[in-house]
Design an enzyme around this catalytic site. Sequence first.
Site, PDB file in Angstrom:
ATOM      1  N   ASP A 110       0.839  -1.286  -0.131  1.00  0.00           N
ATOM      2  CA  ASP A 110       0.048  -0.157   0.023  1.00  0.00           C
ATOM      3  C   ASP A 110       0.895   1.378  -0.033  1.00  0.00           C
ATOM      4  O   ASP A 110       0.587   2.102  -0.735  1.00  0.00           O
ATOM      5  CB  ASP A 110      -1.099  -0.011   1.047  1.00  0.00           C
ATOM      6  N   ASP A 158      -5.676  -0.146   5.693  1.00  0.00           N
ATOM      7  CA  ASP A 158      -6.473  -0.617   6.849  1.00  0.00           C
ATOM      8  C   ASP A 158      -7.640   0.220   6.941  1.00  0.00           C
ATOM      9  O   ASP A 158      -8.930  -0.102   7.192  1.00  0.00           O
ATOM     10  CB  ASP A 158      -5.656  -0.794   8.178  1.00  0.00           C
ATOM     11  N   GLU A 180      -2.658   8.404  12.106  1.00  0.00           N
ATOM     12  CA  GLU A 180      -1.753   7.599  12.357  1.00  0.00           C
ATOM     13  C   GLU A 180      -0.151   7.723  12.118  1.00  0.00           C
ATOM     14  O   GLU A 180       0.734   7.548  12.937  1.00  0.00           O
ATOM     15  CB  GLU A 180      -1.996   6.111  11.724  1.00  0.00           C
ATOM     16  N   TYR A 226       8.805  -2.227  10.750  1.00  0.00           N
ATOM     17  CA  TYR A 226       7.996  -1.808   9.691  1.00  0.00           C
ATOM     18  C   TYR A 226       8.252  -0.648   9.063  1.00  0.00           C
ATOM     19  O   TYR A 226       8.423  -0.471   8.001  1.00  0.00           O
ATOM     20  CB  TYR A 226       6.455  -1.614  10.215  1.00  0.00           C
TER      21      TYR A 226
HETATM   22  C1  GAF Z   1      -0.223  -2.630   8.621  1.00  0.00           C
HETATM   23  C2  GAF Z   1      -0.351  -1.016   7.970  1.00  0.00           C
HETATM   24  F1  GAF Z   1      -1.184  -0.429   8.766  1.00  0.00           F
HETATM   25  C3  GAF Z   1      -0.975  -1.181   6.452  1.00  0.00           C
HETATM   26  O1  GAF Z   1      -0.763   0.174   6.075  1.00  0.00           O
HETATM   27  C4  GAF Z   1       0.016  -1.907   5.810  1.00  0.00           C
HETATM   28  O2  GAF Z   1       1.070  -1.700   5.119  1.00  0.00           O
HETATM   29  C5  GAF Z   1       0.216  -3.368   6.173  1.00  0.00           C
HETATM   30  O3  GAF Z   1       0.758  -3.462   7.630  1.00  0.00           O
HETATM   31  C6  GAF Z   1       1.159  -4.419   5.524  1.00  0.00           C
HETATM   32  O4  GAF Z   1       0.296  -4.795   4.323  1.00  0.00           O
HETATM   33  O5  GAF Z   1      -1.327  -3.193   8.764  1.00  0.00           O
END
Ligand code: GAF
Length: 386
Positions: A37, A171, A159, A220
Site C-alpha cells: 500500500d 486498513d 496514524e 515496519y
Molecule cells: C499494517 C499497515 F497499517 C498497513 O498500511 C499495511 O502496510 C500493512 O501493515 C502491511 O500490508 O497493517
Amino acid sequence: MIAKARELAKEFLLRFGREPKVSRAPGRVNLIGEHTDYNEGFVMPAALEFVTLVAAAPRADRRLRVHSTTLGEMREFDLDAAARARHDWSDYVFGVAVMLEKSGRRLKGADLVVWTDVPLGAGLSSSAAIEVSAAHALLLSAGLPFEPVPVAKVCQRAENDYVGMRCGIMDQFVSARGVKGAALLIDCRTLESRNVPIAPNLRLLIANSKVRHQHAGGEYNARREACEEGVRLLRPALGPIAALRDVAPDELDANRKRLPDLIFRRCRHIVTENARVLEAERALKSGDFVACGKAMNASQASMRDDFEITCPEIDFLATLAQGLEGVYGSRMTGGGFGGCTVSLVEASAVERVTQALIDGYRVGCGRDGEVFVCSPSDGAGLLPLE
Ligand code: GAF
C-alpha cells in the site's frame, strides 16, 4: 451487534446522562498484498465482523471526553488547546479529531464511549477500527458527512503524524469502505477499489498465532525506508519513477546489480506481490481458487524469504495449512512479525482444518492459537438501536 450497541448506549446514558448514537467500524483481514500500500501498489483486504463501537453525543463546548469500556479508563481533550500525543489508546481518537479539524472540518465537543471486540495486537487492524469509528462518531456529532475515502485518508494521517506509525492507507480504507461478502481490490495510488466477491463455497479462516514481536513498529518503518531507498537507486536507470508500483519484475531483475542484496530482496517482494494481487483478483473472479491459493502461498514465501516479516510460529501455521486437504492457500496477513495467518478454505473442510491447526500448533510450537472463520462485512456506519 445491535444488542451490544444497545448495551453501550445504556452505559453511555448512565455515565453521561443522555442518549448517544452508536457508530461502528470493522477490523480487517488482508487476503493478499502486504506492504504494497505505501508503495502505491495493490492490496486485497476484507472488513471483518469484529468491530469497534463508539457511542457519542455532542457537547455544547469544544471538549472531548472518551471512556474506554475495554480498559476502564477516561481521557479528556480540548479541541482548542495545543495537540499533544499521550502515547496511549486515546491518541487514536484525539489524533483523528486533530486531523479532521486540520482537514477543514469544524468539530463540536463530544462525549464518547468506546468498545471493541477486534483482537488487539493481532495484525487485524484494531487501530484503524478505532480511528474510523471515532471519525464516524465525531463527524456525526458535528452534523458533518462521513465520506469513506477522504475520511480514510484523514485517519491514515492521524496514524502517520500523530501516533507516529508510517502505515499505508489499506486498513483505514477497508474499515471505512468495506463491502459485505466481498474483498476489495484497492489501487493505493488512485484510491479506486473494485469488489471481489468471495464465492459461497469458500471461507476465509484466520489463525491467530498470539505472537507479537515488540520491535514490530520499528521493523515496519525500516521496511518502508528500504523500499524508498530502492526507488532512489533505481531512478538513474528507470527514469522518474515515483514508487515501486512503477517497477515491473523484469525491470527490477535487469537492474539487480544497482542494489545491495537486502534492498533488492525488499523490492522484489513488493514488485512480485503487486503482480500476485492482480492474479489473485483474476483467479477469485473467474472461480480459479487453485490459482488464487498458489498466489497466496507464493506471497507467504516472499514475505518469509525476501521481505523477512514473518516469524517461526507464523511460518509453521502457514505451512501446516498449505498441506491440508481443502485449503487452497495460506499466508501471513497484516504488517508482520507475528499476528495471524489467513487461509482460503473450502466451506466443507472448515471444521477439520480448524482442528488440525489448533492441534498442530500446540504440538509444533507449544502454544495455544485461536482459529475463526471471517465473513466479510460492511465498512463503517451507524448502528440502529431499534
Ligand atoms: C499494517 C499497515 F497499517 C498497513 O498500511 C499495511 O502496510 C500493512 O501493515 C502491511 O500490508 O497493517
